[in-house]
Scaffold this motif. Structure first.
Motif, short mmCIF file in Angstrom:
data_model
loop_
_atom_site.label_atom_id
_atom_site.label_comp_id
_atom_site.label_asym_id
_atom_site.label_seq_id
_atom_site.Cartn_x
_atom_site.Cartn_y
_atom_site.Cartn_z
N LYS A 60 56.27 39.00 43.53
CA LYS A 60 54.76 39.14 43.31
C LYS A 60 53.94 38.07 43.75
O LYS A 60 54.50 36.90 43.31
N GLU A 61 52.88 38.13 44.54
CA GLU A 61 52.01 36.92 44.68
C GLU A 61 50.70 37.27 44.27
O GLU A 61 50.01 38.48 44.57
N VAL A 62 50.06 36.64 43.50
CA VAL A 62 48.67 36.40 43.19
C VAL A 62 47.98 36.06 44.44
O VAL A 62 48.07 34.90 44.90
N GLU A 63 46.80 36.74 44.80
CA GLU A 63 46.36 36.14 46.26
C GLU A 63 45.73 34.63 46.14
O GLU A 63 45.20 34.53 44.96
N GLY A 72 39.77 37.78 50.61
CA GLY A 72 39.99 37.89 49.18
C GLY A 72 39.41 39.04 48.66
O GLY A 72 38.61 39.78 49.68
N ASN A 73 39.87 39.63 47.45
CA ASN A 73 39.38 40.78 47.04
C ASN A 73 38.41 40.55 45.78
O ASN A 73 38.80 39.61 45.01
N THR A 74 37.37 41.16 45.31
CA THR A 74 36.59 40.94 44.01
C THR A 74 36.94 42.39 43.36
O THR A 74 36.83 43.46 43.91
N TYR A 75 36.77 42.34 42.12
CA TYR A 75 37.18 43.35 41.17
C TYR A 75 35.89 43.76 40.16
O TYR A 75 35.34 42.68 39.87
N LEU A 84 36.88 47.67 28.63
CA LEU A 84 38.17 47.66 28.28
C LEU A 84 38.87 46.48 29.26
O LEU A 84 40.01 46.15 28.84
N GLY A 85 38.23 46.13 30.51
CA GLY A 85 38.84 45.16 31.25
C GLY A 85 39.70 45.54 32.33
O GLY A 85 40.36 44.91 32.87
N ASN A 86 39.71 47.13 32.49
CA ASN A 86 40.46 47.66 33.74
C ASN A 86 39.53 47.62 35.00
O ASN A 86 38.42 48.08 34.62
N PRO A 87 40.40 47.38 36.04
CA PRO A 87 39.50 47.39 37.30
C PRO A 87 39.28 48.77 37.62
O PRO A 87 40.08 49.73 37.64
N ASN A 124 41.33 38.31 23.16
CA ASN A 124 42.62 38.48 22.22
C ASN A 124 43.97 38.96 23.08
O ASN A 124 43.64 39.97 23.62
N GLY A 125 44.84 38.31 23.07
CA GLY A 125 46.26 38.67 23.61
C GLY A 125 46.06 38.66 24.99
O GLY A 125 46.68 39.21 25.72
N ALA A 126 45.20 37.62 25.42
CA ALA A 126 44.99 37.42 27.01
C ALA A 126 46.37 37.02 27.64
O ALA A 126 47.40 36.26 27.07
N ASP A 127 46.70 37.61 28.88
CA ASP A 127 47.77 37.14 29.65
C ASP A 127 47.23 36.75 30.88
O ASP A 127 46.61 37.47 31.71
N ILE A 128 47.62 35.41 31.17
CA ILE A 128 47.06 34.73 32.31
C ILE A 128 47.99 34.72 33.35
O ILE A 128 47.97 33.97 34.54
N PHE A 129 49.27 34.74 33.06
CA PHE A 129 50.42 34.47 33.67
C PHE A 129 50.53 35.34 35.01
O PHE A 129 50.89 36.57 34.69
N LEU A 130 50.42 34.97 36.08
CA LEU A 130 50.74 35.74 37.45
C LEU A 130 49.66 37.11 37.21
O LEU A 130 50.33 38.19 37.59
N ASN A 131 48.58 37.12 36.76
CA ASN A 131 47.76 38.20 36.55
C ASN A 131 46.63 38.12 37.60
O ASN A 131 45.84 37.29 37.56
N GLU A 132 46.87 39.21 38.52
CA GLU A 132 45.94 39.41 39.54
C GLU A 132 44.38 39.52 38.97
O GLU A 132 43.50 39.33 39.71
N PHE A 133 44.39 40.12 37.75
CA PHE A 133 43.15 40.63 37.24
C PHE A 133 42.80 39.55 36.04
O PHE A 133 42.19 40.23 35.09
N ILE A 134 43.13 38.53 36.47
CA ILE A 134 42.85 37.35 35.39
C ILE A 134 41.45 37.08 34.80
O ILE A 134 41.10 36.97 33.76
N GLU A 135 40.20 37.49 35.63
CA GLU A 135 38.96 37.39 34.99
C GLU A 135 38.75 38.42 33.91
O GLU A 135 37.98 38.26 33.23
N SER A 136 39.51 39.58 33.95
CA SER A 136 39.37 40.63 32.93
C SER A 136 40.14 39.88 31.61
O SER A 136 39.66 40.66 30.34
N GLN A 137 40.83 38.90 31.34
CA GLN A 137 41.14 38.39 30.23
C GLN A 137 40.34 37.12 29.84
O GLN A 137 40.76 36.53 28.72
#
Length: 607
Positions: free
Chosen positions: A421-424, A462-465, A470-473, A580-593
């Protein structure tokens, strides 16, 4: 650039006009007679009529006075003063060598400032340290450490026990700008924060500013730590080093051409892994556990008006267990610098800088091979000018530009259940321009005011979302290379003043606004090698701070004792936090966290 060239032309013409009006300028460099190192903050004083100045961060001084004959004293704390009779009928350029006062070695601490500079300077919340002062500070396992020393100061607190990360006046770790020869150091820690990356043998001086930053600094909202490397001895060969419990170090410096150029090589390495090789356990023998630092610098004087500098740093931590696991991280920087004198009043410094931080984790357990990488890299251009109009007016102005490349993370996997997996990557351009004016309104009142404009462009590809509640793209927009995705900018006024109450005390007042366009994401309370840098985007806004401070400064015993009381208030906007419960590791949608808010800090500092 045309506007900048026009401004330089105007300043040169102003200088010519001043000379025709009965004034002349004395300028030059002040340096250490033993090593050839320029002295920062050396005092140049016209005994009669009692006017003076100090050399800048490159050792250059300039002072204008009515034409005539003067006795001029050149001095620097810990060095023998030099007095010269000067006939200033025309502008003169005089370089002065000062020699160390060997007869007072047990009493003198060499400092890069005048003895009463803390009273007269307009800068608040600032302290400058030389390696001589650091030698007397006990730190972990006998290792001398700039960052550990700074953490002893009021307003600065450790990010954790024994950690090199630090918080300043209620700010976060990533809100501190750390510079090594003008290059940004993104991770200043070795061994998970127990040691810093700065080898004191290679350091000339270090300045911490936690109050009102001068306009030439920007990009962070809490503090600046500006560290300068030694230039090297241009008079003779020199060797120094030491063997400690944790590491050994060696420094070599020598002239390239005597009085014209020199170089310095300084290295440090730990050796715990060397002892592991003595173990009877075969697995331990193959274990790697060390860090190293390598500082390189060279400079050469091309003529009376030009000097070139080339410096670099390489440091890395390596942790490995046999062939099964490997973890390494580190920084490298490089700075090419050109000092140029347009005339005796106008000084410039132009720099091209690279900076890089990355980490890599590798796992190989025969059935599964995995590698994780992340990092950030910069290419930076800056040009600074200093114009010494007269003894009461000094003007500074300049431009700066960064190209940021963010590598949020990449996972390469062979075998097992994990997929590659590669986060852009993300790209950004950060621009800035500033001007400031230091004005001595009277013998008691000094004003230093300026304005900085900063601008950030989030660049493609790049992409923007767009996200739901609920933080879903729910929507994606794609941009090509060279496209401007979004942009931000703003004015950053800076002002500070000093009012001398008497010869030994003063009051100071300051205000500063700062923008910050890049952010560090970490789920730990301390800095770790696997933290992720994130740029400002359409979701993540630039951080903004406004800080005001008031201080009383008092010296005792003929300036041998310095005391101060500072009161500050800082208001911060667009502060980054985690859901709460943020996941920032290799997360393509990290802004939602992420979540965002405001912050306040205030306090009283006693020194």
């Amino acid at each position: 650039m045309n506007l900048l060239a026009a401004l330089i032309f105007v300043l040169i013409q102003v200088n010519v006009l001043a000379q025709t009006n009965g004034e002349a300028t004395l300028s030059g460099f002040v340096y250490d007679g033993g090593s050839g190192e320029e002295l920062i903050g050396a005092n140049v004083f016209f005994i009669d009529p009692g006017i003076g100045t100090a050399s800048n961060e490159y050792g250059f001084y300039s002072i204008t006075a009515p034409k005539g004959k003067y006795k001029v004293r050149f001095s620097f704390v810990g060095y023998k003063s030099v007095e010269k009779e000067i006939d200033l009928t025309t502008s003169e350029k005089i370089d002065v060598a000062l020699n160390y006062e060997s007869l007072e070695l047990d009493q003198v601490v060499v400092e890069a400032e005048k003895s009463d500079e803390n009273i007269k300077s307009t800068i608040m919340g600032s302290i400058e340290l030389s390696p001589k002062e650091i030698e007397f500070v006990p730190v972990i396992l006998g290792e001398k450490d700039i960052l550990k020393t700074m953490q002893l100061l009021p307003g600065i607190s450790q990010a954790g026990d024994g950690n090199s990360g630090y918080f300043v006046r209620g700010g976060n770790i990533d809100q501190n700008l750390i510079l090594l020869d003008e290059a940004t150091v993104y991770n200043p820690s070795h061994l998970f924060g127990f040691f810093s990356v700065f080898n004191s043998d290679a350091i000339k001086n270090a300045k911490m500013i936690k109050g009102s930053m001068p306009p030439e600094y920007g990009g962070r909202i809490s503090s600046v730590l500006d560290i300068k490397m030694k230039e090297g001895n241009n008079q003779s060969w020199g060797f120094s080093g030491g063997i400690g419990l944790i590491s050994s170090r060696l420094t070599i410096e020598a002239p390239i051409v005597k009085d014209k150029g020199s170089f310095l090589i300084s290295g440090r390495r730990t050796y715990a892994d060397l002892f592991l090789k003595l173990s009877s356990d075969e697995k331990l023998k193959d274990t790697e556990l060390y860090f190293f630092d390598l500082n390189l610098k060279a400079n050469y004087k091309l003529g009376e008006s030009d000097r070139m500098y080339l410096s670099g740093y390489l440091g890395r931590d390596v942790l490995g267990f046999s062939d099964r696991f490997g973890f390494d991280w580190g920084n490298y920087t490089g700075t090419f610098r050109w000092n140029h004198l347009f005339n005796e009043k106008l000084f410039s410094n132009t720099s091209l800088i690279i900076s890089d931080y990355d980490y890599s984790i590798e796992v190989d357990n025969e059935s599964v091979m995995m590698k994780i990488t992340s990092g950030i890299s910069d290419i930076n251009f800056k040009s600074d000018f200093q114009y010494f109009l007269n003894t009461n007016n000094t003007i500074r102005f300049g431009v700066i530009g960064y190209h940021h490349t963010f590598v949020p993370g990449e996972l390469s996997s062979e075998g097992g259940s994990l997929n590659s997996k590669e986060v852009e990557k993300k790209y950004g351009i950060e621009l800035g321009a500033y001007a400031s004016h230091k004005y001595n309104l009277s013998q008691r009142l000094t004003l230093n005011y300026g304005l900085r404009y900063s601008h950030y462009l989030n660049m493609g590809p790049g992409n923007t979302y767009r996200y739901d509640q609920l933080g879903n793209p729910i929507d994606t927009t794609t941009y090509s290379s060279g496209d401007i995705i979004n942009q931000y900018g703003g004015l950053e006024p800076r002002i500070s003043s000093t009012y001398l109450l008497n010869d030994v005390s003063s009051m100071k007042l300051s205000y500063a606004r700062n923008y910050q366009y890049i952010h560090l994401l970490s789920t730990s309370t301390t800095s770790t090698p696997i933290d992720v840098w994130l740029p400002t985007t359409d979701v993540v806004k630039p951080e903004l701070s406004d800080q005001v401070a008031l201080g009383y400064f008092r010296n005792f015993d003929d300036n041998n004792w310095e005391t101060s009381v500072e009161v500050y208030y800082k208001y911060m906007q667009n502060q980054v936090d985690y859901v709460n419960g943020a996941d920032i590791f290799l997360n393509e949608f990290i802004e939602s966290q992420l979540t965002f808010g405001k912050g306040w800090s205030y306090g009283v500092e006693l020194l």
